[in-house]
Design a protein around this motif. Structure first.
Motif, PDB file in Angstrom:
ATOM      1  N   ALA A   2       0.844  -1.187   0.000  1.00  0.00           N
ATOM      2  CA  ALA A   2       0.000   0.000   0.000  1.00  0.00           C
ATOM      3  C   ALA A   2       0.883   1.243   0.000  1.00  0.00           C
ATOM      4  O   ALA A   2       1.944   1.240   0.615  1.00  0.00           O
ATOM      5  CB  ALA A   2      -0.910   0.000   1.224  1.00  0.00           C
ATOM      6  N   PRO A   3       0.450   2.316  -0.686  1.00  0.00           N
ATOM      7  CA  PRO A   3       1.247   3.544  -0.696  1.00  0.00           C
ATOM      8  C   PRO A   3       1.013   4.360   0.576  1.00  0.00           C
ATOM      9  O   PRO A   3      -0.113   4.448   1.075  1.00  0.00           O
ATOM     10  CB  PRO A   3       0.731   4.284  -1.934  1.00  0.00           C
ATOM     11  N   PHE A   4       2.094   4.935   1.095  1.00  0.00           N
ATOM     12  CA  PHE A   4       2.011   5.789   2.268  1.00  0.00           C
ATOM     13  C   PHE A   4       2.764   7.081   1.997  1.00  0.00           C
ATOM     14  O   PHE A   4       3.805   7.082   1.334  1.00  0.00           O
ATOM     15  CB  PHE A   4       2.604   5.094   3.496  1.00  0.00           C
ATOM     16  N   CYS A   5       2.249   8.153   2.526  1.00  0.00           N
ATOM     17  CA  CYS A   5       2.866   9.457   2.395  1.00  0.00           C
ATOM     18  C   CYS A   5       3.844   9.635   3.558  1.00  0.00           C
ATOM     19  O   CYS A   5       3.467   9.461   4.720  1.00  0.00           O
ATOM     20  CB  CYS A   5       1.782  10.532   2.427  1.00  0.00           C
ATOM     21  N   LEU A   6       5.105   9.964   3.222  1.00  0.00           N
ATOM     22  CA  LEU A   6       6.151  10.117   4.236  1.00  0.00           C
ATOM     23  C   LEU A   6       6.689  11.537   4.225  1.00  0.00           C
ATOM     24  O   LEU A   6       6.587  12.259   3.229  1.00  0.00           O
ATOM     25  CB  LEU A   6       7.298   9.144   3.965  1.00  0.00           C
ATOM     26  N   SER A   7       7.308  11.921   5.343  1.00  0.00           N
ATOM     27  CA  SER A   7       7.984  13.216   5.406  1.00  0.00           C
ATOM     28  C   SER A   7       9.134  13.210   4.405  1.00  0.00           C
ATOM     29  O   SER A   7       9.540  12.158   3.902  1.00  0.00           O
ATOM     30  CB  SER A   7       8.489  13.486   6.818  1.00  0.00           C
ATOM     31  N   GLY A  10      11.752  10.771   5.011  1.00  0.00           N
ATOM     32  CA  GLY A  10      11.294   9.386   4.997  1.00  0.00           C
ATOM     33  C   GLY A  10      11.200   8.738   6.358  1.00  0.00           C
ATOM     34  O   GLY A  10      10.935   7.544   6.461  1.00  0.00           O
ATOM     35  N   LEU A  11      11.383   9.512   7.431  1.00  0.00           N
ATOM     36  CA  LEU A  11      11.395   8.943   8.779  1.00  0.00           C
ATOM     37  C   LEU A  11      10.019   8.866   9.429  1.00  0.00           C
ATOM     38  O   LEU A  11       9.839   8.167  10.421  1.00  0.00           O
ATOM     39  CB  LEU A  11      12.340   9.743   9.683  1.00  0.00           C
ATOM     40  N   TYR A  12       9.040   9.618   8.893  1.00  0.00           N
ATOM     41  CA  TYR A  12       7.717   9.686   9.517  1.00  0.00           C
ATOM     42  C   TYR A  12       6.619   9.566   8.473  1.00  0.00           C
ATOM     43  O   TYR A  12       6.753  10.016   7.345  1.00  0.00           O
ATOM     44  CB  TYR A  12       7.535  11.002  10.281  1.00  0.00           C
ATOM     45  N   ARG A  13       5.496   8.990   8.911  1.00  0.00           N
ATOM     46  CA  ARG A  13       4.276   8.976   8.110  1.00  0.00           C
ATOM     47  C   ARG A  13       3.580  10.306   8.328  1.00  0.00           C
ATOM     48  O   ARG A  13       3.546  10.818   9.442  1.00  0.00           O
ATOM     49  CB  ARG A  13       3.341   7.874   8.604  1.00  0.00           C
ATOM     50  N   VAL A  14       3.010  10.842   7.268  1.00  0.00           N
ATOM     51  CA  VAL A  14       2.290  12.104   7.376  1.00  0.00           C
ATOM     52  C   VAL A  14       1.018  12.041   6.540  1.00  0.00           C
ATOM     53  O   VAL A  14       0.898  11.230   5.623  1.00  0.00           O
ATOM     54  CB  VAL A  14       3.151  13.305   6.904  1.00  0.00           C
ATOM     55  N   GLU A  15       0.104  12.904   6.876  1.00  0.00           N
ATOM     56  CA  GLU A  15      -1.055  13.130   6.035  1.00  0.00           C
ATOM     57  C   GLU A  15      -0.654  14.247   5.081  1.00  0.00           C
ATOM     58  O   GLU A  15       0.056  15.171   5.486  1.00  0.00           O
ATOM     59  CB  GLU A  15      -2.265  13.564   6.874  1.00  0.00           C
ATOM     60  N   PRO A  16      -1.076  14.200   3.834  1.00  0.00           N
ATOM     61  CA  PRO A  16      -0.688  15.270   2.901  1.00  0.00           C
ATOM     62  C   PRO A  16      -1.045  16.660   3.423  1.00  0.00           C
ATOM     63  O   PRO A  16      -0.327  17.618   3.173  1.00  0.00           O
ATOM     64  CB  PRO A  16      -1.484  14.938   1.638  1.00  0.00           C
ATOM     65  N   PRO A  51       6.549   5.678  12.163  1.00  0.00           N
ATOM     66  CA  PRO A  51       5.498   6.263  12.998  1.00  0.00           C
ATOM     67  C   PRO A  51       4.983   7.567  12.390  1.00  0.00           C
ATOM     68  O   PRO A  51       5.655   8.175  11.556  1.00  0.00           O
ATOM     69  CB  PRO A  51       6.217   6.541  14.329  1.00  0.00           C
ATOM     70  N   PHE A  52       3.798   8.000  12.823  1.00  0.00           N
ATOM     71  CA  PHE A  52       3.261   9.277  12.374  1.00  0.00           C
ATOM     72  C   PHE A  52       4.065  10.418  12.958  1.00  0.00           C
ATOM     73  O   PHE A  52       4.494  10.360  14.120  1.00  0.00           O
ATOM     74  CB  PHE A  52       1.793   9.443  12.809  1.00  0.00           C
ATOM     75  N   LEU A  53       4.267  11.456  12.169  1.00  0.00           N
ATOM     76  CA  LEU A  53       4.921  12.672  12.653  1.00  0.00           C
ATOM     77  C   LEU A  53       4.034  13.304  13.724  1.00  0.00           C
ATOM     78  O   LEU A  53       4.507  13.713  14.772  1.00  0.00           O
ATOM     79  CB  LEU A  53       5.150  13.643  11.490  1.00  0.00           C
ATOM     80  N   ASN A  54       2.729  13.329  13.461  1.00  0.00           N
ATOM     81  CA  ASN A  54       1.748  13.832  14.419  1.00  0.00           C
ATOM     82  C   ASN A  54       1.312  12.640  15.263  1.00  0.00           C
ATOM     83  O   ASN A  54       0.504  11.824  14.838  1.00  0.00           O
ATOM     84  CB  ASN A  54       0.561  14.444  13.673  1.00  0.00           C
ATOM     85  N   LYS A  89       1.499 -10.863  26.966  1.00  0.00           N
ATOM     86  CA  LYS A  89       2.378 -10.309  25.936  1.00  0.00           C
ATOM     87  C   LYS A  89       1.611  -9.387  25.003  1.00  0.00           C
ATOM     88  O   LYS A  89       0.463  -9.660  24.667  1.00  0.00           O
ATOM     89  CB  LYS A  89       3.011 -11.426  25.114  1.00  0.00           C
ATOM     90  N   VAL A  90       2.299  -8.336  24.584  1.00  0.00           N
ATOM     91  CA  VAL A  90       1.764  -7.372  23.634  1.00  0.00           C
ATOM     92  C   VAL A  90       2.801  -7.152  22.544  1.00  0.00           C
ATOM     93  O   VAL A  90       3.998  -7.114  22.822  1.00  0.00           O
ATOM     94  CB  VAL A  90       1.456  -6.024  24.339  1.00  0.00           C
ATOM     95  N   SER A  91       2.350  -7.017  21.304  1.00  0.00           N
ATOM     96  CA  SER A  91       3.255  -6.610  20.225  1.00  0.00           C
ATOM     97  C   SER A  91       2.897  -5.181  19.838  1.00  0.00           C
ATOM     98  O   SER A  91       1.731  -4.831  19.732  1.00  0.00           O
ATOM     99  CB  SER A  91       3.123  -7.540  19.025  1.00  0.00           C
ATOM    100  N   HIS A  92       3.927  -4.345  19.685  1.00  0.00           N
ATOM    101  CA  HIS A  92       3.726  -2.942  19.325  1.00  0.00           C
ATOM    102  C   HIS A  92       4.598  -2.615  18.133  1.00  0.00           C
ATOM    103  O   HIS A  92       5.764  -2.992  18.104  1.00  0.00           O
ATOM    104  CB  HIS A  92       4.068  -2.034  20.506  1.00  0.00           C
ATOM    105  N   LYS A  93       4.046  -1.917  17.163  1.00  0.00           N
ATOM    106  CA  LYS A  93       4.803  -1.572  15.959  1.00  0.00           C
ATOM    107  C   LYS A  93       5.865  -0.513  16.228  1.00  0.00           C
ATOM    108  O   LYS A  93       6.852  -0.441  15.516  1.00  0.00           O
ATOM    109  CB  LYS A  93       3.864  -1.110  14.858  1.00  0.00           C
ATOM    110  N   ASN A  94       5.676   0.301  17.251  1.00  0.00           N
ATOM    111  CA  ASN A  94       6.639   1.348  17.576  1.00  0.00           C
ATOM    112  C   ASN A  94       7.590   0.830  18.651  1.00  0.00           C
ATOM    113  O   ASN A  94       7.195   0.651  19.797  1.00  0.00           O
ATOM    114  CB  ASN A  94       5.908   2.605  18.046  1.00  0.00           C
ATOM    115  N   LYS A  95       8.841   0.605  18.284  1.00  0.00           N
ATOM    116  CA  LYS A  95       9.804   0.026  19.234  1.00  0.00           C
ATOM    117  C   LYS A  95      10.089   0.940  20.425  1.00  0.00           C
ATOM    118  O   LYS A  95      10.563   0.481  21.453  1.00  0.00           O
ATOM    119  CB  LYS A  95      11.107  -0.338  18.523  1.00  0.00           C
ATOM    120  N   ASP A  96       9.784   2.231  20.311  1.00  0.00           N
ATOM    121  CA  ASP A  96      10.034   3.182  21.401  1.00  0.00           C
ATOM    122  C   ASP A  96       8.809   3.417  22.283  1.00  0.00           C
ATOM    123  O   ASP A  96       8.861   4.210  23.224  1.00  0.00           O
ATOM    124  CB  ASP A  96      10.508   4.520  20.829  1.00  0.00           C
TER     125      ASP A  96
END
Length: 145
Positions: A2-7, A10-16, A51-54, A89-96
Motif C-alpha cells: 500500500a502507498p504511504f505518504c512520508l515526510s 522518509g522517517l515519519y508517516r504524514v497526512e498530505p 510512525p506518524f509525525l503527528n 504479551k503485547v506486540s507494538h509496531k513502535n519500538k520506542d
C-alpha cells in the motif's frame, strides 16, 4: 503493498494536509502488529511502517498476543507450593512505545521495548487493560481456573 505518504526525510508517516513541502510516496508491505511480531523474526528485510509525525494519529499499532479474549488459564503451583504466574504479551509496531498494564483496575507497571509482564491473579474472571503512550487502549477478559 500500500502507498504511504512520508515526510521528506522518509522517517515519519504524514497526512498530505500535515506538511507544506515535498513529501515522499512509498509502498509498504504492512502486517497487523500481531503477525508482524512473528514475521519479522524470520524475515529481516521486512520494513516496519514509520510512525506518524503527528503522534495523535498513531492509533491501532499494538495488539495483545496473550491472553486471548475469553481465554481460560491455569496458573501452575510452583515447587515451593506458591501459586505461579502467567506471562501476558503485547506486540507494538513502535519500538520506542511505552505500554501501561492494568488488571481489574489495579496498575501493574509499564514496559518498554519488550512488552510482556508476569501476572498472578486469583481464580475467577479478570480484565486486562493495556494502554500505550499514544492513548490507544485494548482490553481482554480472561478466566483463571
Amino acid at each position: 503493498c500500500a502507498p504511504f505518504c512520508l515526510s521528506e526525510d522518509g522517517l515519519y508517516r504524514v497526512e498530505p494536509s500535515d506538511i507544506k513541502g515535498i513529501e515522499k510516496i512509498e509502498n509498504y508491505f504492512v502486517l497487523p502488529s500481531f503477525e508482524e511480531f512473528f514475521y519479522i523474526k524470520k524475515h529481516k528485510a521486512y520494513r516496519k511502517l514509520p510512525p506518524f509525525l503527528n503522534k495523535s494519529k498513531q492509533k491501532g499499532d499494538f495488539e495483545i498476543i496473550f491472553p486471548e479474549h475469553f481465554a481460560k488459564i491455569t496458573i501452575p503451583i510452583e515447587l515451593s507450593g506458591i501459586s505461579g504466574a502467567f506471562t501476558a504479551k503485547v506486540s507494538h509496531k513502535n519500538k520506542d512505545a511505552k505500554v501501561y498494564w492494568d488488571i481489574d483496575g489495579s496498575y501493574l507497571g509499564v514496559t518498554m521495548t519488550f512488552h510482556q509482564i508476569d501476572i498472578n491473579v486469583p481464580k475467577g474472571r479478570h480484565i486486562l487493560t493495556v494502554t500505550d503512550d499514544a492513548g490507544d487502549e485494548q482490553k481482554r477478559v480472561f478466566f483463571v481456573n
